[in-house]
Scaffold this motif. Sequence first.
Motif, PDB file in Angstrom:
ATOM      1  N   LEU A  53      -7.367   0.166  -7.097  1.00  0.00           N
ATOM      2  CA  LEU A  53      -7.211  -1.475  -6.975  1.00  0.00           C
ATOM      3  C   LEU A  53      -7.066  -2.073  -8.414  1.00  0.00           C
ATOM      4  N   LYS A  54      -7.774  -1.189  -9.267  1.00  0.00           N
ATOM      5  CA  LYS A  54      -7.805  -1.663 -10.697  1.00  0.00           C
ATOM      6  C   LYS A  54      -6.418  -1.528 -11.517  1.00  0.00           C
ATOM      7  N   ASP A  55      -5.807  -0.355 -11.002  1.00  0.00           N
ATOM      8  CA  ASP A  55      -4.551  -0.102 -11.439  1.00  0.00           C
ATOM      9  C   ASP A  55      -3.377  -1.169 -10.857  1.00  0.00           C
ATOM     10  N   ILE A  56      -3.536  -1.559  -9.801  1.00  0.00           N
ATOM     11  CA  ILE A  56      -2.854  -2.453  -9.198  1.00  0.00           C
ATOM     12  C   ILE A  56      -2.661  -3.628  -9.838  1.00  0.00           C
ATOM     13  N   ILE A  57      -4.043  -4.219  -9.927  1.00  0.00           N
ATOM     14  CA  ILE A  57      -4.241  -5.639 -10.629  1.00  0.00           C
ATOM     15  C   ILE A  57      -3.883  -5.558 -12.121  1.00  0.00           C
ATOM     16  N   LYS A  58      -4.095  -4.471 -12.772  1.00  0.00           N
ATOM     17  CA  LYS A  58      -3.320  -4.350 -14.077  1.00  0.00           C
ATOM     18  C   LYS A  58      -1.924  -4.232 -14.232  1.00  0.00           C
ATOM     19  N   LYS A  72       5.564 -12.332  -2.910  1.00  0.00           N
ATOM     20  CA  LYS A  72       5.882 -12.504  -4.444  1.00  0.00           C
ATOM     21  C   LYS A  72       4.948 -11.183  -5.163  1.00  0.00           C
ATOM     22  N   VAL A  73       3.549 -11.093  -4.730  1.00  0.00           N
ATOM     23  CA  VAL A  73       2.594  -9.937  -4.998  1.00  0.00           C
ATOM     24  C   VAL A  73       3.232  -8.689  -4.808  1.00  0.00           C
ATOM     25  N   ALA A  74       3.551  -8.535  -3.559  1.00  0.00           N
ATOM     26  CA  ALA A  74       4.019  -7.229  -2.924  1.00  0.00           C
ATOM     27  C   ALA A  74       5.241  -6.629  -3.711  1.00  0.00           C
ATOM     28  N   ILE A  75       6.119  -7.589  -3.934  1.00  0.00           N
ATOM     29  CA  ILE A  75       7.555  -7.295  -4.442  1.00  0.00           C
ATOM     30  C   ILE A  75       7.250  -7.046  -6.069  1.00  0.00           C
ATOM     31  N   LYS A  76       6.376  -7.508  -6.846  1.00  0.00           N
ATOM     32  CA  LYS A  76       6.238  -7.284  -8.079  1.00  0.00           C
ATOM     33  C   LYS A  76       5.539  -5.977  -8.368  1.00  0.00           C
ATOM     34  N   ILE A  77       4.532  -5.967  -7.545  1.00  0.00           N
ATOM     35  CA  ILE A  77       3.720  -4.515  -7.868  1.00  0.00           C
ATOM     36  C   ILE A  77       4.664  -3.284  -6.980  1.00  0.00           C
ATOM     37  N   THR A 109       0.712  -1.217  -0.146  1.00  0.00           N
ATOM     38  CA  THR A 109      -0.027  -0.083   0.196  1.00  0.00           C
ATOM     39  C   THR A 109       1.076   1.278   0.017  1.00  0.00           C
ATOM     40  N   GLY A 110       2.010   1.176   0.717  1.00  0.00           N
ATOM     41  CA  GLY A 110       2.881   2.285   0.744  1.00  0.00           C
ATOM     42  C   GLY A 110       3.571   2.688  -0.676  1.00  0.00           C
ATOM     43  N   SER A 111       3.849   1.688  -1.491  1.00  0.00           N
ATOM     44  CA  SER A 111       4.380   2.010  -2.745  1.00  0.00           C
ATOM     45  C   SER A 111       3.120   2.400  -3.977  1.00  0.00           C
TER      46      SER A 111
END
Length: 408
Positions: A396-401, A377-382, A293-295
């Motif tokens: 949230l839509k931007d993060i998933i994309k 894994k998810v946090a580092i990728k995003i 969330t911070g990123s």
Amino acid sequence: MKDILTVMKFTIKDMVRRKSFIISTLIILVLIVIGFNVPNIIKSIKGESTGDKLLIVDNDNIFEGNLELLKQADLGYEVEIQNATFDEIKEKIETEEISEAIMIEKQENNVKIRYIVESTTMMEEVPETLVNTINSLYTNMQINKLGLTEEELESITPNFEFSLEQTEDEKASGNIFVMMLMSIVLFYAIYFCAYQVSSSITTEKTSKIMETLVTSTSPRTIVLGKTIGIGFAGLLQLVLIVGTALISAKVFLEPELLDDVLDMSNITVYLGIITIIYFILGYFTYALLYALTGSTVSKPEDINSANQPVAFLAVIGFYLSYFTMMNPTSDLNVFASLFPISSPFCMPFRIMMGLSNGTDVAISIGILIVTILIIAKVAIKIYSNAILNYGTKMSLKDIIKIYKDKNN
């Protein structure tokens, strides 16, 4: 590994030098010392005699002088017996000569006992100890008048032994108050330490420090180094808080009170090690979510709104474990000890109460580790894609994309 250690050392130094960290730690330690000194403070204010004064008035001599026996009973009061009117009692209470009074009056078919205090609340009742003691005193007085032999007296006096038992094979044992207190401390440590990860990342993005970090090391190293560093500082703070509490309890509380309220008989080395393990795993779970969330934000004022979903999860996890402690053998409590958002707060409780074996602990830790790996894994990728975003807060839509695009 060397880069992770470098980031970790830098983060630890940055954390322990912060005024907010130092001041909050000092305030907590001072409050702990003051809290354990409350009985001593009250005693010093009131003097050596801290018991409330209770005036018992029996103008009609209904108890035939036997009320003097109450002075020897352990009622928690300094008992005074004399004749007085209601107005005299009222004056004594107003001048704080006494704190409360009992006025015994003879009526046609019964005896009326008036419990007199300065003011009452909706929930206040006549103390059960006083009611039972006065009833017992009057009953014994009347029995003695009948002249019963010792055998006859024993035959009519009940000698019941009450015990609370359950039909379930699984039984809980231990001080629930102590474990609830430990769960609160764990929640505080995990939640606020994990929150610092989000705050640190956003602050560094704002100050452009992140650009330098990204060019000198990988995003994965930054995430892990910061998470470990802040967690280590939080663990030191937790040890300091718990250590101060234990020392304060031992030094300032009377042994009897300490044994009654803080029964430490179930606190073992094994429980201490397990609690630290769950602190570390619980911290990593929430810290990595907060890193995510911070990123996604670039302004410090957006941190709170971005962190709300994670904070909501943390509160759900804590209350799920906290309320299931009321019924520790329930299926819901078992679920709370395995569910990754609540197990850090619940499983140490089950271990202390003797409700979990090694297999249960291994399964719970295994679930937590798998959860951490997935979140990491998810946090580092995003994080790798969103860290240099200086625009508006990401949805949230931007993060998933971003995550899908990275996989592709």
